[in-house]
Design a protein around this motif. Structure first.
Motif, mmCIF file in Angstrom:
data_model
loop_
_atom_site.group_PDB
_atom_site.id
_atom_site.type_symbol
_atom_site.label_atom_id
_atom_site.label_comp_id
_atom_site.label_asym_id
_atom_site.label_seq_id
_atom_site.Cartn_x
_atom_site.Cartn_y
_atom_site.Cartn_z
ATOM 1 N N THR A 1 39.646 -11.485 33.679
ATOM 2 C CA THR A 1 39.292 -10.100 33.410
ATOM 3 C C THR A 1 40.595 -9.315 33.289
ATOM 4 O OG1 THR A 1 39.236 -9.647 35.768
ATOM 5 C CG2 THR A 1 37.137 -10.216 34.730
ATOM 6 N N GLU A 2 40.511 -8.106 32.746
ATOM 7 C CA GLU A 2 41.733 -7.340 32.525
ATOM 8 C C GLU A 2 42.470 -7.077 33.850
ATOM 9 O OE1 GLU A 2 41.194 -4.128 29.811
ATOM 10 O OE2 GLU A 2 43.237 -3.385 30.102
ATOM 11 N N ALA A 3 41.697 -6.686 34.862
ATOM 12 C CA ALA A 3 42.309 -6.359 36.151
ATOM 13 C C ALA A 3 42.999 -7.583 36.741
ATOM 14 C CB ALA A 3 41.241 -5.840 37.119
ATOM 15 N N TYR A 4 42.337 -8.712 36.634
ATOM 16 C CA TYR A 4 42.881 -9.929 37.230
ATOM 17 C C TYR A 4 44.155 -10.368 36.516
ATOM 18 C CZ TYR A 4 42.928 -14.683 39.105
ATOM 19 O OH TYR A 4 43.279 -15.845 39.726
ATOM 20 N N ALA A 5 44.106 -10.374 35.181
ATOM 21 C CA ALA A 5 45.274 -10.802 34.417
ATOM 22 C C ALA A 5 46.462 -9.891 34.758
ATOM 23 C CB ALA A 5 44.968 -10.778 32.918
ATOM 24 N N ARG A 6 46.192 -8.588 34.899
ATOM 25 C CA ARG A 6 47.270 -7.650 35.227
ATOM 26 C C ARG A 6 47.848 -7.955 36.613
ATOM 27 N NH1 ARG A 6 45.043 -2.824 36.133
ATOM 28 N NH2 ARG A 6 43.930 -2.928 34.149
ATOM 29 N N GLU A 7 46.958 -8.196 37.567
ATOM 30 C CA GLU A 7 47.390 -8.497 38.936
ATOM 31 C C GLU A 7 48.299 -9.733 38.958
ATOM 32 O OE1 GLU A 7 44.173 -9.705 41.498
ATOM 33 O OE2 GLU A 7 45.096 -8.785 43.272
ATOM 34 N N GLN A 8 47.870 -10.782 38.247
ATOM 35 C CA GLN A 8 48.642 -12.026 38.215
ATOM 36 C C GLN A 8 50.006 -11.807 37.563
ATOM 37 O OE1 GLN A 8 46.801 -15.122 39.318
ATOM 38 N NE2 GLN A 8 45.865 -13.293 40.165
ATOM 39 N N THR A 9 50.006 -11.044 36.496
ATOM 40 C CA THR A 9 51.253 -10.782 35.778
ATOM 41 C C THR A 9 52.268 -10.113 36.701
ATOM 42 O OG1 THR A 9 49.907 -10.409 33.814
ATOM 43 C CG2 THR A 9 52.204 -9.733 33.684
ATOM 44 N N GLN A 10 51.784 -9.126 37.469
ATOM 45 C CA GLN A 10 52.704 -8.400 38.363
ATOM 46 C C GLN A 10 53.310 -9.323 39.409
ATOM 47 O OE1 GLN A 10 50.051 -5.313 39.540
ATOM 48 N NE2 GLN A 10 50.522 -4.019 37.758
ATOM 49 N N ILE A 11 52.492 -10.206 39.956
ATOM 50 C CA ILE A 11 53.006 -11.125 40.985
ATOM 51 C C ILE A 11 54.107 -12.011 40.390
ATOM 52 C CG2 ILE A 11 52.413 -12.992 42.585
ATOM 53 C CD1 ILE A 11 49.538 -11.857 42.668
ATOM 54 N N VAL A 12 53.861 -12.509 39.195
ATOM 55 C CA VAL A 12 54.833 -13.435 38.605
ATOM 56 C C VAL A 12 56.089 -12.687 38.140
ATOM 57 C CG1 VAL A 12 55.227 -15.151 36.795
ATOM 58 C CG2 VAL A 12 53.063 -15.104 37.998
ATOM 59 N N GLN A 13 55.926 -11.464 37.636
ATOM 60 C CA GLN A 13 57.106 -10.663 37.269
ATOM 61 C C GLN A 13 58.020 -10.519 38.502
ATOM 62 O OE1 GLN A 13 58.219 -8.124 34.267
ATOM 63 N NE2 GLN A 13 59.819 -9.032 35.522
ATOM 64 N N LYS A 14 57.407 -10.340 39.666
ATOM 65 C CA LYS A 14 58.180 -10.197 40.894
ATOM 66 C C LYS A 14 58.926 -11.507 41.218
ATOM 67 C CE LYS A 14 57.532 -8.297 45.509
ATOM 68 N NZ LYS A 14 57.380 -9.497 46.350
ATOM 69 N N ILE A 15 58.221 -12.629 41.075
ATOM 70 C CA ILE A 15 58.867 -13.929 41.327
ATOM 71 C C ILE A 15 60.056 -14.109 40.378
ATOM 72 C CG2 ILE A 15 58.557 -16.446 41.190
ATOM 73 C CD1 ILE A 15 55.612 -16.025 41.963
ATOM 74 N N ALA A 16 59.844 -13.769 39.114
ATOM 75 C CA ALA A 16 60.913 -13.932 38.122
ATOM 76 C C ALA A 16 62.125 -13.075 38.492
ATOM 77 C CB ALA A 16 60.407 -13.570 36.731
ATOM 78 N N ALA A 17 61.846 -11.832 38.896
ATOM 79 C CA ALA A 17 62.948 -10.927 39.252
ATOM 80 C C ALA A 17 63.781 -11.497 40.404
ATOM 81 C CB ALA A 17 62.394 -9.553 39.610
ATOM 82 N N GLU A 18 63.105 -12.175 41.317
ATOM 83 C CA GLU A 18 63.823 -12.768 42.459
ATOM 84 C C GLU A 18 64.724 -13.930 42.038
ATOM 85 O OE1 GLU A 18 60.218 -11.679 45.569
ATOM 86 O OE2 GLU A 18 60.577 -13.770 45.004
ATOM 87 N N HIS A 19 64.530 -14.430 40.825
ATOM 88 C CA HIS A 19 65.351 -15.554 40.331
ATOM 89 C C HIS A 19 66.137 -15.140 39.088
ATOM 90 C CE1 HIS A 19 62.432 -17.751 42.838
ATOM 91 N NE2 HIS A 19 63.330 -18.701 42.904
ATOM 92 N N ASN A 20 66.611 -13.920 39.078
ATOM 93 C CA ASN A 20 67.486 -13.435 37.996
ATOM 94 C C ASN A 20 66.805 -13.333 36.634
ATOM 95 O OD1 ASN A 20 69.654 -13.607 39.929
ATOM 96 N ND2 ASN A 20 69.702 -15.823 39.527
ATOM 97 N N GLY A 21 65.503 -13.253 36.630
ATOM 98 C CA GLY A 21 64.773 -13.145 35.361
ATOM 99 C C GLY A 21 64.839 -11.732 34.797
#
Ligand SMILES: Cc1cc2nc3c(=O)[nH]c(=O)nc-3n(C[C@H](O)[C@H](O)[C@H](O)COP(=O)(O)OP(=O)(O)OC[C@H]3O[C@@H](n4cnc5c(N)ncnc54)[C@H](O)[C@@H]3O)c2cc1C
Ligand SMILES: Cc1cc2nc3c(=O)[nH]c(=O)nc-3n(C[C@H](O)[C@H](O)[C@H](O)COP(=O)(O)OP(=O)(O)OC[C@H]3O[C@@H](n4cnc5c(N)ncnc54)[C@H](O)[C@@H]3O)c2cc1C
Lengths: 425, 425
Positions: free
Chosen positions: A243-263
């Protein structure tokens, strides 16, 4: 429901059975032939014989929308099938080479970019019909989603590369086209950072539907071939669905993981066409490589390791590749621990060929030293035959040979493939 | 990582190999024995012989947290394993009978209430070690998540019910314990309504983690056995998992579907203990039936059909069950199309036994007429042998027999099970 799909040809199961039986009587080798996109010499005919063009059986026999399954003949392509399914809001989630057929995909136990979410061909076939060497037409399972009724003949045939029989019918499990998808790209200073993010994402329990990794050389090839200007550094391509809400939630979590690894910040593909275009470019990445060396051939390695080893495997391989005189690209279904390199070489130069072989072997042996496999998805064919014993041990190969001999005593089915020739029992 | 788990016994793989080899030399039958919770006579010894108690191999050999997998000996129970895994935030999602062992679960290709979300044993085993009849110790696959390296020996052994070899090691895929779960019950005026909601839920594309159905008789049995006062009408039990927002979103969608089919408002189990208690009660539903007829035995049917046929299968069966003089309950892993009845009968009364057999047969034949299977998860053993040919055809059974003969030429491995005795090739 009644199917509105006109097949191009009409070879029948009975005809296949007759051909195979006759070949068995006269001990003539048979090579089943699908889309011919396989990569390890699967469709070579080292002993001559008969090649059965399965694309002549390409009808859709029944679509069961409520059960989310479809019954097809093996010669239909996955792209053609998905075009047919789209109006029903359904799709089949395996995406190997463009042009691959469902029968060939079963026979190679293929996967692709969506396997991280939906599993491989192993997980998405409900049942098969198979013509064995003696001409018997075997139905491997009922149409129920799950069953404990006897040996899993379905899975035995999936991945058997035409060496046990000819697949003449396939019942596939389908998926709903997701309500919503988010497609994002992210760049990293090093390929290790990118691999680490793929690993951390999977470990977070997030259900991504795609995590594809490319190194700077692969991105460069894509830029040249497609007239793009993507940043030529290690890149991850993600897809999140639901669903839109879920996809957005997942994206935010992974964006955070990426940022922690110089993404970098995520760059999103917004409209449906842009998304399709991006996956098409990714899917055709192999062909893009030829834009760099139009007259060369490509050797493609395909190893897979437990996820925790992926970053190390990639780092060690990358070092070796960068040091090689050959142009090599890295491309991985990273969420599965599945890692490819495309090694470009001039087939007329013997040292090139040897160097390509050396690099391929280096990656296979490194993967095997990490409890991995010599082939994550492309299969054994003739190319990987030499590594199987190291991976599985002679007892496993003897067992395979026993099964082969029991079902194909005259060894007519795609001889010379999958089982190393020196194995006896 | 190093494992902190003290096994109770220490039988070794080599010892198993020696026992099996010696039995093969002397043509002595072997019955591997796990938790003995199987239901179709799997562990009977019709020809005598040696029974190997696999619970004597119950250590945890390695836990790979980053790869979310664990390597265990086959005798460990799934409940014991999950207790061990809980502190790591991981679990193994297959839940057959309490007391079942991982080896027995592989051998029966079991599933359970969570299969609708995580798949069956087929989907959750990465690799096996198996002692074949000749004493060979075979490793079926590497530890990579996916592989296309040769025949799928892992899947061939899963579901082989001890007839091809003794499983001595299992590498299992693990799952993260979900952040959040919502457990809800919902009542319906008719069992058809309840089945329709299960079907509509699956078709909506919602990823429930459990959809369990019980009829009014089963709820009554549970009330008596557990001192509960659940409304004695057809009931669905749901579980939704994920992030809190996601689980809530899914719950609302399904509540709406239920309302459209005359369902009651959802009643939620709120705290972790209440949730655990509810699933425990469900898991022990079979035993609860004996609260109604303490001196009777139970015959348990286990059929599975394509989902679109489930409501009709249940309606037709329910009519037959209600008309029978025997007390019968209905209980289903409805999301998979998997349907059980517990038929209580007095083993001393021949007509009782015959009536139980008749009902079981009625359900099997009805399921087969709907392209279903005679066993969704319990397996063949001796009980379902007579239905296999009707389901799969003689060609499939001949193929199984050929494989069996190739790997176990003296037929010492659990003889009399899985393959109908009249099949020859
Ligand atoms: C650009 C490109 C990208 C690719 N990406 C991926 C990827 O992401 N993932 C992946 O897994 N693979 C990938 N591949 C490899 C390839 O697409 C797969 O191996 C595919 O499954 C092969 O299908 P096919 O129909 O082309 O089979 P073929 O090449 O025609 O045959 C493959 C094998 O199957 C046998 N066979 C074919 N049809 C039958 C039948 N009906 N019955 C019995 N045996 C049969 C043949 O004998 C042969 O052994 C890629 C290839 C290319 C060129
Ligand atoms: C209350 C109750 C609820 C149940 N619920 C479910 C359910 O929801 N889903 C489901 O699928 N099943 C269910 N079952 C059935 C049962 O729990 C499963 O079939 C289970 O997988 C059996 O495991 P086990 O260890 O008890 O095996 P056993 O009964 O000991 O053996 C079963 C078979 O496996 C073989 N075997 C055992 N160990 C090995 C080994 N190491 N190597 C080779 N062969 C071996 C035996 O020879 C035999 O053929 C239930 C049973 C009960 C009593």
């Amino acid at each position: 429901m009644k199917v509105n799909h006109v097949p191009t040809y009409t070879m029948s199961e009975d005809e296949v059975s007759k051909i195979v039986k006759s070949c068995d009587t006269h001990k003539v080798p048979i090579v089943p032939y699908g889309g011919a996109t396989s990569i390890e010499g699967h469709t070579l005919s080292p002993n001559g014989g008969v090649c059965i063009d399965m694309s002549m059986m390409n009808s859709i026999k029944a679509l069961h929308i409520e059960d989310m399954d479809v019954v097809v003949e093996p010669g239909i392509g996955w792209m053609e099938l998905n075009e047919y399914l789209e109006p029903y809001g359904l799709f089949f989630p395996l995406d190997p080479g463009p042009g691959a057929t469902i029968g060939g995909m079963c026979a190679t136990r293929c996967s692709g970019s969506l396997a991280v979410r939906y599993g491989t061909m192993r997980d998405n076939v409900i049942s098969l019909k198979v013509v064995l060497a003696n001409g018997d037409i075997v139905k491997t399972a009922s149409r129920a989603r799950k069953s404990a009724a006897g040996y899993d003949l379905t899975r035995l045939v999936i991945g058997s590369e035409g060496t046990l029989g000819v697949i003449t019918e396939v019942t596939l499990r389908l998926q709903k086209i997701p309500q919503h998808s988010v497609v994002a790209m992210c760049n990293f200073p090093s390929i290790k950072d990118a691999a680490d993010v793929a690993i951390a994402t999977m470990m977070s329990g997030i259900q991504v539907s795609r995590v594809e990794l490319m190194d700077e050389v692969q991105v460069k090839a894509i830029n040249i071939a497609n007239g793009k200007d993507l940043p030529e550094i290690p890149t991850l391509m993600f897809e999140f669905i639901g669903t839109e809400a879920y996809a957005r939630e997942q994206t935010q979590i992974v964006q955070k993981i990426a940022a922690e690894h110089n993404g970098s910040d995520f760059v999103f593909a917004e409209d449906p066409e842009a998304k399709k275009d991006l996956w098409k470019i990714r899917k055709e990445a192999l062909w893009a490589c030829f834009a760099m060396e139009p007259n060369f051939e490509a050797m493609i390695s395909d190893v897979c390791v437990p996820l925790s080893h992926l970053a190390e495997l990639i780092s060690r391989s990358k070092q070796e590749l960068d040091a090689s005189p050959l142009v090599c690209t890295v491309i991985a279904h990273a969420g599965d621990g599945n890692f490819h390199t495309v090694i470009l070489f001039d087939p007329n130069i013997e040292e090139h060929r040897q160097e390509a072989e050396r690099l391929n072997k280096f990656m296979v042996l490194t993967a095997l030293s990490m409890e991995g496999t010599c082939t994550g998805e492309h299969g054994v064919g003739t190319g990987k035959v030499k590594y199987l014993e190291k991976e599985l041990g002679v007892e496993a190969l003897r067992t395979m040979k026993r099964i082969k001999a029991a079902l194909d005593p005259n060894s007519i089915m795609n001889p010379g493939k999958l089982i190393p020739p020196h194995i006896c029992f």
